[in-house]
Every structure is written in C-alpha cells, then in structure tokens.
Design a protein around this motif. Structure first.
Motif, PDB file in Angstrom:
ATOM      1  N   ARG A  14       0.866   4.239  -2.625  1.00 44.52           N
ATOM      2  CA  ARG A  14       0.552   5.608  -2.166  1.00 44.52           C
ATOM      3  C   ARG A  14       1.591   6.603  -2.676  1.00 44.52           C
ATOM      4  N   TYR A  70      -6.036  -0.564   1.414  1.00 41.86           N
ATOM      5  CA  TYR A  70      -5.809  -0.572   2.863  1.00 41.86           C
ATOM      6  C   TYR A  70      -7.119  -0.881   3.604  1.00 41.86           C
ATOM      7  N   ASN A  71      -8.160  -0.183   3.185  1.00 41.10           N
ATOM      8  CA  ASN A  71      -9.446  -0.369   3.870  1.00 41.10           C
ATOM      9  C   ASN A  71     -10.007  -1.763   3.650  1.00 41.10           C
ATOM     10  N   CYS A 130       0.841  -1.205   0.000  1.00 39.87           N
ATOM     11  CA  CYS A 130       0.000   0.000   0.000  1.00 39.87           C
ATOM     12  C   CYS A 130       0.876   1.255   0.000  1.00 39.87           C
ATOM     13  N   PRO A 132      -2.819   7.622  -4.131  1.00 42.32           N
ATOM     14  CA  PRO A 132      -3.317   7.509  -2.754  1.00 42.32           C
ATOM     15  C   PRO A 132      -4.719   6.905  -2.677  1.00 42.32           C
ATOM     16  N   GLU A 133      -5.553   7.166  -3.690  1.00 38.57           N
ATOM     17  CA  GLU A 133      -6.928   6.614  -3.624  1.00 38.57           C
ATOM     18  C   GLU A 133      -6.882   5.089  -3.659  1.00 38.57           C
ATOM     19  N   ASP A 159      -5.568   3.748  -0.397  1.00 41.49           N
ATOM     20  CA  ASP A 159      -6.610   3.792   0.653  1.00 41.49           C
ATOM     21  C   ASP A 159      -7.605   2.653   0.480  1.00 41.49           C
TER      22      ASP A 159
END
Ligand code: AMP
Length: 582
Positions: A239, A271-272, A235, A264-265, A268
């Motif tokens: 990023r 990651y989520n 990630c 970054p999107e 994220d």
C-alpha cells in the motif's frame, strides 16, 4: 522457451536409456580415466584399470565415515589429487539432519553439470504436460551461511553452490521462468528476512507468477505458514510502497526499493482476497492466479507435509521434483502427472555409475519374524543398474565425478519398473533404522504411517500435526518409544491420550507388537511440544551452516543429536503414555 529444445533433450534421454548397460560401462570408464591420478584410487591398486570387474574387485564399498579422513585433508587445504584428478576447490555441507551435524562432501563443476542435465530432463517432460508461459517463478530458495574452511575452501550447502553458479541462472532463464526475487533476497544473510521478501516479490508480480517452487516441499509449506502471520504487513508494504522495518539488511532494502511502489489497489485486492478465504484454503491460486503448478521434492520425508500443502494449493497440482543429494544426482521425475505419493524417478545412466545393494528383507515377507530374518542374512552383493529386479528394495551405491567411489548413500529405493533399460525407482526411506529397543525395527516410513494414522483422530478437533520426530528412551526399564508432536493448536486430554494409544497400535512391525505384548518394550510416550519448537530446530540447523531450502526435519533424534534433543525436551508441554496394548 528460448534456447531450450525439449524434444532434443527427450530424444537424447530416450537413446541413453535404451542402452543403459553400455552407457553405464562407459560412464565408469570415463570417471576412472579422468581420476586415475587420485590418491584414493591409486592406494587401492587400481593402477589405471577402468573395467567394471577390476573396479568391483579393487574398490570397496564405503560410507561417508571411511571417506572422512580424505575429505578432511581436502577441507584443510591439501590441493593434491586426493579423491579426484582435478583437485576439489569447493565443499558442500549436506543437510545431515540424521546425524545432527552437516557432513562435508566434495563439490565440483561436474556436479553442476549433472544438476543442469537433471533439471533440463525433467523440465522437458514436465513442460509437455504442464506448459508454463512467459513469466516468473516464486522460488523459495535461500543461501546457507558460508564460510572458508581452515584450508581456504568455500563451504556452503550444495543448493547454495548450485544457485550461485552461472549455469543455474542460465538454465533457469532457458527452461523455466526466472525467480521473481532479486539475488540480494536469495543470498541474503537472514533467512527470515529473505522469506518475507520472497513473499512480497511474489505478490508484486502476482499475475506473472507461473509456478511456485523450492528444493524441498517443506520450505514451500513453511513460507505459506509464515504468510498467514505476516499477510497484513505485506499488504501495508504494498500500500505505502515502503518496506517493513523488519527488513534490516541494507542490500535487501536497496534491492527491494527498486521493486516496491505504492500500490493501494493491489494492497486492497490482496487484503480482500485473504479476508475472504476460509481457513486459508486455496491461498496459492488466490494470490497467484496464473500458477500452473507447485514444484519441489515431495517424496520421502516430505510426504507428511503434502496434506497441508494441498490445502494451500487448492486445485493447483503438486509436482514432485527430482531425486538426488549433495553427493550427486540419481534420477529425474519424467512422469509429472503422478501425484507426489506415487512419484518415481528414472535413473540417468550417464551421470554416475550406480550399484544397488539388495536388502535382505526385500522379499515382501514383512511379517516374517525379525530374528529369523537376521539369521537368514547372507552377505548381499551389489548388482548393476540394469540387473535390478522389479519389486525389490535396494540401497543405492554411487560412483561419480565428484570423488565418490562405491559410496553408500544411505537411501533405500524400490524398483517399480524399467524405462527402456534403466530402472524406475521409488524412494522408500533413509536406510538407517530408526526406532529399535530390542527385536523391533521401525523405519522412518513406519513412523510416518503411524503418525498419519494417529493424526486422523485430530481431524474432529480441526487440529493438525505441524511436525514430528521420535526418540527411544532406554533410561526406563523396559525402554520405550517417544514420539514428539508439534500441533497447530491445543488438543483435549481425551483426544491426545487416544492419539497416543493409536500411535502405539499403529506400529505393525512383528518385533514391536510381540515385545509390547510381553512388555519388553514399555508403553509408548507421546510428548506434545510448544508451538515453534520445530522452528527452533530449523534455526539450530541454519546456525550450523544448513540452508532452509535443504532442511528436512529429523525423524529420529538420538543422543548424537543432543542439542536438538535438548530443544525438544525443554519444550514439552504435555506428555501421555499409551494404556493397555491389545
Ligand atoms: P542432502 O543431505 O540435503 O543432500 O539431502 C539428500 C537426501 O535427501 C537424499 O539422500 C534423500 O534421502 C533425500 N532426498 C533427495 N531427493 C529426494 C526425493 N526426490 N525423494 C525423497 N527423498 C529425497
């Protein structure tokens, strides 16, 4: 798909399988004509004969051992026609996990051609049931170390030889989605770095990924186990758009820098998603929402990995790939809807000449006394492809264009039926007996079943067997079985000693049970090895020239495999002996 006509491939396959006997006869004729100048055939006095009867009369059944002197001459640079009319210029290293060291086998263009034929055949059938759209494949494929032999021939694993061929790339472009990783990653010198970058490429192209594959299922599982450990780093790379410092190979760094942009999107999102997963269940569809299936060889020694792979796969189906070896291909999986546990392979009658050696204990009378079975043994004669009987088990004998004549491959298969007039095979096991102290005979499959049975006791503790192998310890009196387990956590003393008992009770072979009852086989020993031990074994095979994509954990480690035995024994953290035997 561009340039690929699946229906035509199926039509050709239908025609050939309807006429398997003739196709086989002609296939043998062609092999013998093409290679009539080979010294090996000339020495046997075949004298240009190409008919089946003469072939069987003049040419003996052999194992790799008998061919070794010939292969060695080729390896050492003899460019005369030793085994094949057209001299061999490339050598494959078969994974050799049973013997503890890779074996040399001849490799040539004919093998690449049959590989492509098998790939196209199974793809034609697979694509009917599981069509893939335009996109990419996340393929955990790696090259092995390669070296030049004393005689100047390139030596590397068969899969590396295939991946390097232009036919492979063209076929992959035509039949399935191309690999999402650049060549520098596939052919990188360090498999840990290649694996990390395969994962990273997969995530960058996550929406486009249509399927996830490798040669053997083990490498797919290995990759996602690794994902669990490095996902945050992946990630971070996405990023910032800069590659982790763990990647040090300059060519990989350059190739990856062309793909990596700060995003970054996406970071994220991944990651989520990872944070939201419970125990990584369904990781694959979360990461690769358009994946249609997971593809690789999943039968035989790969079966123990299916449970965990299903866990990662969630609803995405697992499809077993075809059946073959470094020495040559055998059959295609044309019924991809079957779960891997039931997968079968239809022999392609034009890719080699196949014979089948009946196994003396193949009558289903498994519980017959083993000693008696030995006395009943009559020298079995191999039968032809179309002469096999449904329900029987056989050892495969291979003749092909890569210099193998009546070669005992060492695999046992069961005939489950016929597709037109060519047999449908189920892979059973490697033919060499694994565990035996006296009259007991337990095979790779028996061991697998015993481990599966005993591992059920771990479920309550949320533990699983990451990998396993075995050994027979004859230094004790009486000798006994030793089973090595690597677990993904720590088991309680109570549960592990219960597992040990269950293992002992789960070998149902009559010879074992009777010997245990009278204590002519000692209590079974379960040794738990440190986490990462099987990774060390894998690294050892890689250092010998193996490739991750072809790796199979050895299920028996004998003294011939002393380095691996040493790795295992020096990593034992606990050991248990079974108690009373019922
Ligand atoms: P290698 O030595 O790496 O060439 O591996 C070849 C061996 O892998 C075969 O002889 C089989 O024992 C095993 N193998 C290959 N394909 C399959 C399959 N579809 N199912 C089970 N075992 C397989």
């Amino acid at each position: 798909m561009e340039g690929f006509n699946g229906e035509k491939v199926i039509e050709e396959f239908e025609a050939m399988t309807k006429d398997a006997e003739r196709v086989q006869r002609e296939c043998l004729e062609k092999i013998l004509e093409k290679n009539s100048s080979a010294e090996y055939l000339q020495n046997l006095g075949l004298n240009g004969r190409t008919d089946t009867e003469s072939y069987k009369t003049f040419v003996p059944l052999v194992t790799h051992k008998e061919l070794e002197p010939y292969i060695q001459r080729i390896v050492d640079g003899d460019s005369s026609p030793v085994l094949t009319g057209k001299p061999i210029t490339t050598i494959s290293l078969s994974s050799g996990t049973t013997q503890g060291r890779p074996k040399f086998v001849p490799f040539n263009d004919e093998l690449v051609e049959t590989t492509m034929q098998i790939y196209k055949t199974s793809f034609a059938f697979r694509n009917r049931e599981f069509p893939v759209g335009n996109g990419k494949a996340l393929q955990f494929i790696y090259s092995s170390k390669q070296f030049k032999t004393k005689g100047g021939l390139a030596a590397r694993t068969a899969t590396t030889n295939v991946f390097r061929s232009s036919q492979f790339k063209n076929t992959m472009k035509a039949i399935q989605s191309p690999c999402c990783s650049p060549d520098e990653v596939i052919f990188g010198p360090d498999f840990h770095q290649s694996l990390y970058c395969h994962l990273l490429c997969g995530l960058i192209f996550r929406e486009e990924i249509q399927l996830i594959s490798s040669t053997f299922a083990h490498s797919i599982l290995h990759a996602f186990r690794r994902f669990e450990l490095v996902w945050e780093e992946l990630c971070a790379d996405i990023r910032t758009g800069s590659l982790s410092s763990r990647i040090t190979v300059p060519s990989i760094r350059t190739a990856m820098s062309k793909l990596l942009r700060p995003n970054p999107e996406l970071a994220d999102l991944i990651y989520n998603k990872c944070s939201g997963l419970s125990n990584w269940y369904g990781l694959i569809p979360e990461m690769f929402p358009n994946s249609k299936y997971i593809y690789g060889i999943m039968t035989g020694s790969m079966e123990p990995y299916l449970k965990k792979l299903r866990h990662y796969a969630g609803e995405v189906p697992l499809l077993s790939a075809d059946y073959g070896s470094s020495e040559g291909w055998i059959g295609a999986n044309i019924n991809p809807k079957l779960p891997p546990e039931l997968a079968t392979y239809v022999v392609l009658p034009d890719i080699g000449y196949f014979e089948f050696l009946p196994l003396n204990n193949s009558n289903g009378d498994q519980d017959q006394d083993n000693t008696e079975a030995t006395f009943l043994y009559v020298d079995p004669k191999p039968v032809g492809l179309t002469e096999v009987k449904v329900g029987e088990e056989y050892e495969i004998i291979l003749t092909n264009n890569a210099g193998l004549y009546r070669y005992r491959l060492g695999d046992v298969v069961k005939v489950t039926g016929f597709y037109n007039s060519t047999p449908i095979l189920k892979f059973v096991r490697r033919s060499n007996l694994l565990l035996t102290v006296n009259i007991d005979k337990n095979t790779e499959k028996d061991l697998q079943l015993a481990v599966e049975e005993a591992a059920k006791l771990l479920a309550g503790e949320k533990l699983e067997v990451v990998d396993f192998t075995s050994n027979v310890d004859l230094s004790t009196e009486p000798g006994h079985y030793v089973i090595f387990w690597e677990l993904n956590g720590e088991g309680s003393e109570e549960v592990l000693s219960e597992c040990c008992n269950r293992l002992d009770q789960s070998f149902v072979d009559a010879g074992y049970v009777s010997s245990r009852k009278v204590n002519s086989i000692g209590a079974l020993e379960l040794r738990i090895v440190r986490r990462g031990t099987f990774q060390k074994i894998l690294d050892h095979f890689l250092a010998l020239g193996g490739a991750v994509s072809q790796f199979k954990s050895p299920r028996y480690v004998g003294s011939a495999n002393s380095v691996v035995l040493q790795i295992l024994c020096s990593n034992v953290v606990k050991s248990y002996f079974s108690t009373a035997f019922k």
